[in-house]
Design an enzyme around this catalytic site. Structure first.
Site, PDB file in Angstrom:
ATOM      1  NE  ARG A 185       1.290 -64.506  16.505  1.00 17.80           N
ATOM      2  CZ  ARG A 185       1.142 -63.285  16.820  1.00 17.80           C
ATOM      3  NH1 ARG A 185       1.350 -62.125  16.144  1.00 17.80           N
ATOM      4  NH2 ARG A 185       0.905 -62.964  18.125  1.00 17.80           N
ATOM      5  CG  ASN A 200      -2.056 -64.259  14.999  1.00 17.61           C
ATOM      6  OD1 ASN A 200      -1.886 -65.251  14.853  1.00 17.61           O
ATOM      7  ND2 ASN A 200      -2.111 -63.453  16.361  1.00 17.61           N
TER       8      ASN A 200
END
Length: 93
Positions: A20, A38
């Site tokens: 990320r 996520n």
């Protein structure tokens, strides 16, 4: 040039490996706005908005794996998907 949207779901070893954070850095370099987060199934979702050329570069980079520790499985791409307009690219938890 018109801005385009895409939602991507990335499977594989993409959680807990900096995916990320490196995706956010890549988005910043390519003038992409949106989010990365996520998902409960272990995959990562990316919602992105950008000029078409920048968005295509972003998609190619995500498929390669922006994080060296990530192991990309499949990348499901939904172009022209409804994405909330944003000014920045953020990590959601």
């Amino acid at each position: 040039m018109a801005r385009k949207t895409v939602i991507m779901r990335v499977t594989g070893m993409v959680q807990g490996v900096g995916f990320r954070y490196t995706t956010k850095h890549l988005a910043y370099k390519l003038n992409i706005s949106g989010i990365v987060k996520n998902l409960e199934d272990g995959s990562v979702e990316i919602q992105a908005i950008a000029e078409e050329d920048d968005l295509e570069k972003f998609i190619v980079a995500v498929k390669k794996g922006p994080s060296p520790a990530a192991r990309i499985g499949e990348v499901y791409i939904y172009k022209d998907a409804p994405v909330e307009e944003r000014k920045t690219f953020d990590i959601e938890y």
